[in-house]
Write a protein that holds these residues in place. Structure first.
Motif, short mmCIF file in Angstrom:
data_model
loop_
_atom_site.label_atom_id
_atom_site.label_comp_id
_atom_site.label_asym_id
_atom_site.label_seq_id
_atom_site.Cartn_x
_atom_site.Cartn_y
_atom_site.Cartn_z
N THR A 1 0.86 -1.18 0.00
CA THR A 1 0.00 0.00 0.00
C THR A 1 0.90 1.23 0.00
N SER B 1 3.21 1.33 3.08
CA SER B 1 3.89 0.10 3.47
C SER B 1 5.34 0.32 3.87
N TRP C 1 2.42 -0.64 -5.70
CA TRP C 1 1.12 -0.74 -5.03
C TRP C 1 0.35 -1.96 -5.53
#
Length: 194
Positions: free
Chosen positions: A53, A56, A98
């Motif tokens: 994400t 992260s 992502w």
């Protein structure tokens, strides 16, 4: 332990043909060798893969290169750790990560200028040797191709400039990213995702 097969069938309950360990089978089904699909799935649930994400924290191996070769490659050495959004990777490269899963490996080819912007002639600046003497060793010898580190105005960080030309009283430095204006290949192996 004895193993049995379980049958996969249609209908709401469903049955699965799978090897099953005797201890998992209800007593009534042990001799028949099959289990309801819901029981099999309950016993063998696999955890979902962690995906990257924008926030992260990653442990990864990566290679970043352009037409003249790699500028960084951690494969074969210690993996890197970084938090996305902190500026260690360009936003365009971060976006490619992502949704990618932990344990996966990818190679991305980005067109010229997409990863680090276009080469900006205004980012090529002359630096007086007197300033370099203030910031470091006044007797330092400078050579074309070397990279110099300069403190940010707030003193909290550094930025780099590659030496393009050396004169008696000044040095021409390029403060563009080394891959600015070039096509970039980014290879990554995502070892851990938090």
């Amino acid at each position: 332990k004895h193993c049995y097969s379980a049958a996969i069938g249609s209908g709401q309950a469903g049955w699965a043909w799978l090897p099953i360990v005797q201890d998992l089978a209800p007593k009534a089904l042990k001799n028949r060798g099959f289990l309801p699909l819901s029981r099999v799935l309950q016993a063998f649930t696999i955890a979902p893969m962690t995906q990257v994400t924008p926030q992260s924290f990653l442990t990864l191996h990566y290679r970043l290169g352009g037409p003249q070769g790699d500028i960084i490659n951690t494969f074969g050495g210690k993996p890197a750790t970084l938090s996305l959004g902190e500026g260690r990777l360009s936003p365009a490269i971060e976006e490619k990560l992502w949704g990618r899963g932990e344990g996966s490996r990818h190679i991305f080819d980005l067109p010229a200028g997409a990863a680090f912007g276009e080469h900006n002639a205004q980012m090529m600046q002359w630096v007086a040797r007197s300033l370099l003497a203030e910031l470091g060793d006044p007797l330092e010898q400078y050579h074309v191709g070397e990279v110099l580190q300069f403190p940010t105005p707030d003193g909290q960080g550094h930025y780099a400039g590659a030496i393009l030309q050396v004169e008696a009283e000044r040095i021409l430095c390029d403060f563009n990213h080394p891959l600015a204006g070039q096509p970039v290949q980014f290879e990554v192996q995502l070892i851990g995702v938090l």
